[in-house]
Design an enzyme around this catalytic site. Structure first.
Site, PDB file in Angstrom:
ATOM      1  N   GLY A   1      48.563  42.326  48.822  1.00  0.00           N
ATOM      2  CA  GLY A   1      48.091  43.108  49.942  1.00  0.00           C
ATOM      3  C   GLY A   1      47.762  42.247  51.019  1.00  0.00           C
ATOM      4  O   GLY A   1      47.891  42.575  52.217  1.00  0.00           O
TER       5      GLY A   1
ATOM      6  N   ASN B   1      53.126  49.010  44.662  1.00  0.00           N
ATOM      7  CA  ASN B   1      52.771  48.072  45.484  1.00  0.00           C
ATOM      8  C   ASN B   1      52.852  48.513  46.973  1.00  0.00           C
ATOM      9  O   ASN B   1      52.274  47.953  47.947  1.00  0.00           O
ATOM     10  CB  ASN B   1      53.542  46.531  45.565  1.00  0.00           C
ATOM     11  CG  ASN B   1      53.340  45.985  44.119  1.00  0.00           C
ATOM     12  OD1 ASN B   1      54.268  45.243  43.864  1.00  0.00           O
ATOM     13  ND2 ASN B   1      52.349  46.039  43.419  1.00  0.00           N
ATOM     14  N   LEU B   2      53.693  49.351  47.242  1.00  0.00           N
ATOM     15  CA  LEU B   2      54.131  49.487  48.656  1.00  0.00           C
ATOM     16  C   LEU B   2      53.038  50.245  49.660  1.00  0.00           C
ATOM     17  O   LEU B   2      53.285  50.073  50.803  1.00  0.00           O
ATOM     18  CB  LEU B   2      55.438  50.119  48.645  1.00  0.00           C
ATOM     19  CG  LEU B   2      56.620  49.700  47.820  1.00  0.00           C
ATOM     20  CD1 LEU B   2      58.116  50.667  47.954  1.00  0.00           C
ATOM     21  CD2 LEU B   2      56.841  48.307  48.385  1.00  0.00           C
ATOM     22  N   GLN B   3      52.056  50.647  48.832  1.00  0.00           N
ATOM     23  CA  GLN B   3      51.106  51.304  49.700  1.00  0.00           C
ATOM     24  C   GLN B   3      50.350  50.638  50.623  1.00  0.00           C
ATOM     25  O   GLN B   3      49.711  50.755  51.404  1.00  0.00           O
ATOM     26  CB  GLN B   3      50.249  52.301  48.810  1.00  0.00           C
ATOM     27  CG  GLN B   3      48.914  52.428  49.118  1.00  0.00           C
ATOM     28  CD  GLN B   3      47.961  51.532  48.522  1.00  0.00           C
ATOM     29  OE1 GLN B   3      48.235  50.495  48.107  1.00  0.00           O
ATOM     30  NE2 GLN B   3      46.739  51.711  48.313  1.00  0.00           N
TER      31      GLN B   3
ATOM     32  N   ASP C   1      44.637  37.602  43.499  1.00  0.00           N
ATOM     33  CA  ASP C   1      43.824  38.542  42.949  1.00  0.00           C
ATOM     34  C   ASP C   1      43.089  38.483  41.541  1.00  0.00           C
ATOM     35  O   ASP C   1      42.738  39.210  40.855  1.00  0.00           O
ATOM     36  CB  ASP C   1      44.924  39.818  42.706  1.00  0.00           C
ATOM     37  CG  ASP C   1      46.163  39.517  41.748  1.00  0.00           C
ATOM     38  OD1 ASP C   1      45.874  38.417  41.095  1.00  0.00           O
ATOM     39  OD2 ASP C   1      46.672  40.424  41.454  1.00  0.00           O
TER      40      ASP C   1
ATOM     41  N   CYS D   1      30.235  28.282  45.659  1.00  0.00           N
ATOM     42  CA  CYS D   1      28.686  28.253  46.268  1.00  0.00           C
ATOM     43  C   CYS D   1      28.523  29.825  46.295  1.00  0.00           C
ATOM     44  O   CYS D   1      27.351  30.360  46.146  1.00  0.00           O
ATOM     45  CB  CYS D   1      28.587  27.597  47.527  1.00  0.00           C
ATOM     46  SG  CYS D   1      28.851  25.863  47.388  1.00  0.00           S
TER      47      CYS D   1
ATOM     48  N   CYS E   1      43.294  45.615  42.581  1.00  0.00           N
ATOM     49  CA  CYS E   1      43.452  46.777  43.096  1.00  0.00           C
ATOM     50  C   CYS E   1      44.227  47.592  42.003  1.00  0.00           C
ATOM     51  O   CYS E   1      43.911  48.989  42.094  1.00  0.00           O
ATOM     52  CB  CYS E   1      44.464  46.692  44.325  1.00  0.00           C
ATOM     53  SG  CYS E   1      43.950  45.692  45.630  1.00  0.00           S
TER      54      CYS E   1
HETATM   55 ZN   LIG Z   1      30.317  24.773  46.513  1.00  0.00          ZN
END
Ligand SMILES: [Zn+2]
Length: 374
Positions: free
Chosen positions: A163, A192-194, A252, A298, A311
């Site tokens: 995405g 996936n295509l959405q 992801d 961080c 997703c």
């Molecule tokens: Zn760092």
């Protein structure tokens, strides 16, 4: 006193070459180039981009001997060598003469003197088609022909063709980033295509990197697209990241993201981060060596549930990764062009429900692995 008495140093070697190898002036070189001599600019690509004699062949010093072997079949052709101030071209001429090229002449004073003589230069190697394609971008004063050439010479590693990677890669290709390296281990699935708009019904079942490559080359056949159907992992991450200018992180999962972050920190590459979930997303740039800011660790010192981008389990409104991926492409182009202020030390968050963008500061964590105190 004879030459033999002079101690062998780089300078004495240079003086010897200056005596042995006849050099010609830039004006004479330009005249002979108009006849049948081949003028070669032996400087480096970053030097050519600032300007190079019109019509010169551009072969950097390190590649000269091997490239000439393929390019020049007539050993009697006259070869004129030009560098920045006339030193590199002397050593290059010495080397070519040893190979057997007879008529080799360095241009005295190099490109610096060429310009002082008012001889013709060109700043670009864009083709007429490229100039037309990017004309609206080239017209922007901070970009111009030189900026467009920087994009043409740039290499961006796109981690993930989902995405985020879909819109990002499309805009980078359209903008003329010369080499995109795509890595993703998945295949295209109908679900996936959405949101993964680089793929289509016609590419269902294909490797995502192959599906994406087809799309990008239809959009812009002047760029190079390398597709790698593998996960980014310990075996390939460092080599791939070392070989690019910017990493666009559209992955992801946390494991890959930490890997990208750690390699980017180690190799001083900008890490353009994006993540989405349900109706919101966020984007930032981590570039510790340049900007004194922190890294991804961080922001998320350890794997926290709810950061991003799964997703498949959490769901996402399809356009949200479109917004975030497009922002990542924008940050990538800014970094490549040296424009504005990249989103270092800052986190931009987008909430589709309220339509609000919010920017907050990210503090570098003094306990993080990226800290200079460590
Ligand atoms: Zn760092």
């Amino acid at each position: 006193m004879s030459d033999m008495a002079e101690p062998r140093t780089w300078r004495s070697w240079l003086r010897g070459l200056q005596r042995e190898i006849p050099q010609i002036s830039p004006k004479l070189a330009a005249k002979r180039q108009r006849q049948d001599a081949i003028l070669i600019d032996v400087r480096e690509p970053h030097e050519w981009r600032k300007g190079s004699p019109v019509g010169a062949l551009r072969i950097s010093r390190g590649q000269l001997e091997s490239r000439l072997d393929k390019l020049i079949t007539d050993p009697d052709v006259e070869i004129l060598l030009l560098c920045e101030n006339g030193v590199r071209s002397l050593f290059a001429a010495d080397s070519l003469k040893k190979i057997g090229y007879e008529r080799v002449y360095p241009v005295w004073g190099g490109y610096r003197f060429w310009k002082e003589c008012g001889l013709a230069s060109e700043t670009g190697c864009l083709s007429p088609v490229e100039t037309e394609r990017y004309s609206d971008q080239i017209r922007l004063p901070p970009i111009g022909q030189a900026g467009q050439l920087r994009l043409k010479n740039a290499r961006v590693l796109c981690v993930g063709m989902g995405g985020l990677g879909s819109p990002a890669a499309i805009y980078l290709a359209a903008a003329g980033v010369g080499h995109l390296i795509l890595i993703d281990a998945d295949r295209v699935d109908r679900s996936n295509l959405q949101r993964q708009i680089i793929h289509a019904e016609t590419t269902l079942g294909l490797e995502k990197v192959d599906s994406a490559r087809q799309f990008l080359l239809r959009l812009n056949p002047d760029i190079q697209v390398t597709s790698i159907h593998d996960p980014l992992d310990d075996t390939n991450a460092e080599a791939l990241i070392d070989d690019c200018d910017v990493v666009l992180d559209g992955c992801d999962n946390y494991e890959t993201r930490y890997l990208v972050s750690d390699c980017c920190r180690k190799l001083a590459r900008p890490h353009v981060y994006g993540a989405v979930q349900e109706m919101w997303g966020q984007v930032s740039v981590f570039w510790p060596s340049q900007q004194q800011g922190g890294c991804y660790r961080c922001l998320y010192p350890e794997s926290l549930q709810g950061d991003a981008a799964n997703c498949n389990t959490l769901g996402v409104l399809g356009v949200v990764p479109g917004v975030i991926g497009t922002l990542q492409a924008t940050e990538t182009l800014k970094i490549l062009l040296g424009l504005g202020q990249p989103l270092t030390n800052r986190l931009l968050q987008y909430d589709a429900m309220t339509g609000a963008f919010r920017v907050s500061r990210i503090q570098a964590d003094p306990e993080c692995v990226c800290s200079s105190r460590k």
